[in-house]
Scaffold this motif. Structure first.
Motif, PDB file in Angstrom:
ATOM      1  N   GLN A 210       0.842  -1.145  -0.055  1.00 41.16           N
ATOM      2  CA  GLN A 210      -0.172   0.139  -0.177  1.00 41.16           C
ATOM      3  C   GLN A 210       0.775   1.275  -0.055  1.00 41.16           C
ATOM      4  O   GLN A 210       0.266   2.452  -0.389  1.00 41.16           O
ATOM      5  N   GLY A 213       4.938   3.530  -4.185  1.00 39.95           N
ATOM      6  CA  GLY A 213       4.367   4.520  -5.221  1.00 39.95           C
ATOM      7  C   GLY A 213       4.147   3.915  -6.511  1.00 39.95           C
ATOM      8  O   GLY A 213       4.369   2.591  -6.884  1.00 39.95           O
ATOM      9  N   GLU A 214       3.397   4.828  -7.570  1.00 40.63           N
ATOM     10  CA  GLU A 214       3.281   4.399  -8.822  1.00 40.63           C
ATOM     11  C   GLU A 214       4.554   3.806  -9.398  1.00 40.63           C
ATOM     12  O   GLU A 214       4.364   2.576 -10.060  1.00 40.63           O
ATOM     13  N   PRO A 215       5.599   4.524  -9.475  1.00 37.72           N
ATOM     14  CA  PRO A 215       6.636   3.831 -10.273  1.00 37.72           C
ATOM     15  C   PRO A 215       7.155   2.446  -9.734  1.00 37.72           C
ATOM     16  O   PRO A 215       7.583   1.669 -10.615  1.00 37.72           O
ATOM     17  N   GLU A 216       7.187   2.149  -8.472  1.00 39.72           N
ATOM     18  CA  GLU A 216       7.460   0.963  -8.055  1.00 39.72           C
ATOM     19  C   GLU A 216       6.515  -0.116  -8.451  1.00 39.72           C
ATOM     20  O   GLU A 216       6.705  -1.451  -8.868  1.00 39.72           O
ATOM     21  N   LYS A 217       5.203   0.180  -8.507  1.00 41.04           N
ATOM     22  CA  LYS A 217       4.207  -0.706  -9.093  1.00 41.04           C
ATOM     23  C   LYS A 217       4.470  -1.009 -10.239  1.00 41.04           C
ATOM     24  O   LYS A 217       4.180  -2.223 -10.681  1.00 41.04           O
ATOM     25  N   VAL A 218       4.516   0.041 -11.061  1.00 38.76           N
ATOM     26  CA  VAL A 218       4.884  -0.376 -12.531  1.00 38.76           C
ATOM     27  C   VAL A 218       6.214  -1.132 -12.855  1.00 38.76           C
ATOM     28  O   VAL A 218       6.276  -2.099 -13.554  1.00 38.76           O
ATOM     29  N   LYS A 221       5.149  -4.714 -11.986  1.00 38.13           N
ATOM     30  CA  LYS A 221       4.337  -5.221 -13.247  1.00 38.13           C
ATOM     31  C   LYS A 221       5.177  -5.584 -14.381  1.00 38.13           C
ATOM     32  O   LYS A 221       5.065  -6.715 -15.031  1.00 38.13           O
ATOM     33  N   CYS A 256      -1.306  -7.021  -9.232  1.00 34.89           N
ATOM     34  CA  CYS A 256      -1.257  -6.808 -10.851  1.00 34.89           C
ATOM     35  C   CYS A 256      -2.029  -7.751 -11.411  1.00 34.89           C
ATOM     36  O   CYS A 256      -2.391  -9.007 -11.105  1.00 34.89           O
TER      37      CYS A 256
END
Length: 259
Positions: A210, A213-218, A221, A256
């Motif tokens: 949670q 950040g968005e970059p780490e989630k990208v 993925k 993901c």
């Protein structure tokens, strides 16, 4: 690894002293930062606020006497900046420190050959040895050295969100790079899957996700999509120990979707 003895076979005290001072400083930094994380994890209103609190953990408050001294003229060669910092050292001492740094080798220069025993050792080695122009190769080599067993053991309680993000970033860069020295697609895939999968078994993983950040989630993925594509074409890529189902199961824990 730099030798602890000199050419005469005597103990290199300067080298040992330098390493001990460096290790003590890193240990103190780790403890202070860790205490700040535990203190603010339940009180911060957002991840940015939490991150700022942790970033300021090692800063010390300016005392009243130090504030008052800023308005007073200084005598001699001392400056206000040195007085506030508590460091009255002059040019001569700076030169001595510079010579010590240039002349004394570091025990930490060589790449580690044994897995870390705790999170502090992992962060120390990750920061010291996994950098430079070939940082991707070094990070993959270090993750391979650790292995899933060590990672799961040392991060049994929890893993720092920043370290998790850096690991995902390193693996994503390795995936996007066609040629990684000493690492073909199969070896790269085995390292990436073992790491990204074992991270789901570390302490408080669902909470850490949670805070990503968005970059780490990208990055996560990117790695998972690449692993799934390799596993689905196992007839063309032989030697993989994981299946498409295993990757998809892991991807669900990272939130993901392949749809």
């Amino acid at each position: 690894m730099s030798s602890l003895t000199d050419e005469n076979g005597e103990l290199n005290r300067r080298l040992v002293q330098k390493e001990l001072v460096r290790s003590l400083a890193e240990d103190r930094s780790y403890r202070v930062t860790d205490d700040a994380k535990k203190k603010h994890i339940s009180t911060a209103a957002s991840y940015d606020e939490f991150r700022h609190f942790v970033a300021c953990a090692e800063q010390t408050r300016v005392t009243r006497s130090e504030m008052e001294s800023l308005s007073k003229p200084e005598k001699g060669w001392q400056t206000k900046a040195k007085l506030v910092s508590g460091n009255p050292s002059g040019k001569r001492e700076r030169l001595s420190k510079r010579r010590l740094k240039e002349n004394a080798p570091s025990l930490a220069e060589a790449f580690p050959t044994v897995p870390p025993k705790n999170p502090m050792e992992f962060e120390r080695d990750w920061r010291r040895h996994c950098r430079g122009s070939n940082s991707i190769e070094l990070k993959l080599n270090y993750l391979e050295l650790c292995g899933p067993g060590t990672l799961r053991r040392i991060f049994k309680v929890e893993i720092d969100v920043a370290i998790l993000g850096q690991m995902l970033h390193a693996m994503a860069e390795a995936v996007e790079r066609e040629n990684v020295t000493g690492c073909d697609d199969v070896k790269k895939a085995e390292i990436c899957f073992s790491v990204i999968n074992v991270m789901t078994k570390t302490g408080r993983f669902s909470l850490n996700i949670q805070f990503l950040g968005e970059p780490e989630k990208v990055h996560a993925k990117t790695v998972l999509f690449w692993l799934r594509s390799l596993a689905s074409s196992s007839s063309e890529v032989s030697g993989l120990s994981f299946t498409t189902e295993a990757v998809e199961h892991c991807a669900k824990k990272y939130g993901c979707s392949f749809n």
